[in-house]
Design a protein around this motif. Sequence first.
Motif, short mmCIF file in Angstrom:
data_model
loop_
_atom_site.label_atom_id
_atom_site.label_comp_id
_atom_site.label_asym_id
_atom_site.label_seq_id
_atom_site.Cartn_x
_atom_site.Cartn_y
_atom_site.Cartn_z
N CYS A 71 52.88 -75.67 -60.87
CA CYS A 71 53.51 -75.90 -59.58
C CYS A 71 54.83 -75.15 -59.54
CB CYS A 71 53.77 -77.38 -59.35
SG CYS A 71 52.26 -78.34 -59.18
N ALA A 72 55.18 -74.67 -58.36
CA ALA A 72 56.43 -73.92 -58.20
C ALA A 72 57.01 -74.22 -56.83
CB ALA A 72 56.16 -72.42 -58.35
N GLU A 73 58.29 -73.92 -56.70
CA GLU A 73 58.99 -74.10 -55.43
C GLU A 73 59.32 -72.74 -54.85
OE1 GLU A 73 62.10 -77.31 -54.25
OE2 GLU A 73 63.17 -75.65 -55.21
N ILE A 74 59.05 -72.58 -53.56
CA ILE A 74 59.34 -71.34 -52.85
C ILE A 74 60.75 -71.45 -52.27
CG2 ILE A 74 58.67 -69.80 -50.97
CD1 ILE A 74 55.84 -71.09 -51.15
N LYS A 75 61.61 -70.53 -52.64
CA LYS A 75 63.01 -70.54 -52.19
C LYS A 75 63.15 -69.75 -50.89
CE LYS A 75 64.52 -72.67 -55.84
NZ LYS A 75 65.12 -73.96 -55.77
N GLN A 76 64.31 -69.89 -50.26
CA GLN A 76 64.55 -69.28 -48.95
C GLN A 76 64.43 -67.77 -48.95
OE1 GLN A 76 68.10 -70.68 -47.09
NE2 GLN A 76 67.65 -69.67 -45.17
N ALA A 82 57.20 -67.76 -38.87
CA ALA A 82 56.34 -66.56 -38.85
C ALA A 82 57.10 -65.34 -39.36
CB ALA A 82 55.81 -66.32 -37.44
N ALA A 83 58.35 -65.21 -38.94
CA ALA A 83 59.16 -64.08 -39.41
C ALA A 83 59.38 -64.18 -40.92
CB ALA A 83 60.50 -64.06 -38.66
N TRP A 84 59.64 -65.39 -41.41
CA TRP A 84 59.84 -65.59 -42.84
C TRP A 84 58.58 -65.19 -43.60
CZ3 TRP A 84 57.80 -67.70 -47.08
CH2 TRP A 84 58.61 -67.82 -48.20
N MET A 85 57.43 -65.64 -43.11
CA MET A 85 56.16 -65.34 -43.78
C MET A 85 55.91 -63.84 -43.86
SD MET A 85 54.06 -67.91 -44.71
CE MET A 85 53.72 -69.61 -44.41
N THR A 86 56.10 -63.14 -42.76
CA THR A 86 55.81 -61.70 -42.78
C THR A 86 56.78 -60.96 -43.69
OG1 THR A 86 57.10 -61.34 -40.77
CG2 THR A 86 54.72 -61.63 -40.52
N ARG A 87 57.97 -61.46 -43.80
CA ARG A 87 58.97 -60.78 -44.65
C ARG A 87 58.80 -61.11 -46.13
NH1 ARG A 87 65.55 -61.03 -44.30
NH2 ARG A 87 65.86 -59.46 -45.90
N HIS A 88 58.54 -62.38 -46.45
CA HIS A 88 58.61 -62.82 -47.85
C HIS A 88 57.26 -63.09 -48.51
CE1 HIS A 88 62.95 -63.09 -47.75
NE2 HIS A 88 62.88 -63.78 -46.62
N TRP A 89 56.17 -63.16 -47.75
CA TRP A 89 54.91 -63.55 -48.38
C TRP A 89 54.47 -62.60 -49.50
CZ3 TRP A 89 53.38 -68.23 -48.51
CH2 TRP A 89 52.19 -68.52 -49.17
N PRO A 90 54.71 -61.30 -49.40
CA PRO A 90 54.31 -60.44 -50.54
C PRO A 90 54.96 -60.87 -51.86
CG PRO A 90 54.69 -59.09 -48.61
CD PRO A 90 55.16 -60.49 -48.25
N LYS A 91 56.22 -61.33 -51.83
CA LYS A 91 56.87 -61.81 -53.06
C LYS A 91 56.21 -63.10 -53.55
CE LYS A 91 61.10 -61.44 -51.29
NZ LYS A 91 62.54 -61.66 -51.13
N VAL A 92 55.93 -64.00 -52.63
CA VAL A 92 55.29 -65.26 -52.99
C VAL A 92 53.91 -64.98 -53.58
CG1 VAL A 92 54.37 -67.44 -52.09
CG2 VAL A 92 56.57 -66.57 -51.24
N ASP A 93 53.17 -64.11 -52.96
CA ASP A 93 51.84 -63.74 -53.43
C ASP A 93 51.89 -63.13 -54.83
OD1 ASP A 93 48.96 -63.42 -52.96
OD2 ASP A 93 49.41 -61.26 -52.86
N GLY A 94 52.86 -62.28 -55.07
CA GLY A 94 53.01 -61.69 -56.40
C GLY A 94 53.30 -62.74 -57.46
N ALA A 146 52.52 -66.01 -57.20
CA ALA A 146 51.34 -66.87 -57.32
C ALA A 146 50.24 -66.22 -58.16
CB ALA A 146 50.81 -67.23 -55.93
N ALA A 147 50.13 -64.91 -58.07
CA ALA A 147 49.11 -64.20 -58.85
C ALA A 147 49.33 -64.36 -60.35
CB ALA A 147 49.11 -62.72 -58.47
N LYS A 148 50.55 -64.64 -60.75
CA LYS A 148 50.87 -64.80 -62.18
C LYS A 148 50.82 -66.25 -62.63
CE LYS A 148 53.88 -60.81 -61.89
NZ LYS A 148 55.26 -60.37 -61.76
N MET A 149 50.67 -67.17 -61.68
CA MET A 149 50.62 -68.59 -62.04
C MET A 149 49.31 -68.93 -62.73
SD MET A 149 52.23 -70.38 -58.61
CE MET A 149 52.25 -72.05 -59.26
#
Length: 128
Positions: A113-118, A91-103, A105-108
């Motif tokens: 397919c992609a891999e989400i890093k730590q 949950a802590a990881w999601m709240t911290r990093h999801w905006p980067k993942v979302d950004g 994914a918006a360009k995919m």
Amino acid sequence: MTYYFDNNISPHLARMLCELEVDAIALRDDIPANTPDHEVLMRLANSGRVFVTGDRKMRRDPLTKVVLQDRNVTCLFFAPFWDHLQLWPCAAWMTRHWPKVDGFAAKMKRGECAEIKQRGSCEFRPIT
């Protein structure tokens, strides 16, 4: 963008993201939990949804691999770091990093397919 979270990711995390105004659905809230991976992916074919999973083995399963390659399913795979996290650190990881993942994914494009890093970065990972 709608994220569709696989059964190997706690549905609580998808619901948490919803509370943070992310369009997220836990797979088990939509279809039976025992639905085979290739059938789940077929339902997502050409839907524009992004499938999120920690199951990297899916990329090697022949039937699932065909669906990923041929049906324009966009997929994000968590890197191995995810396997070792408990619910609260997830949950802590999601709240911290999801905006980067979302950004990212918006360009995919559909079918990528992609891999989400730590650290929240993502790298394209073609299905081969």
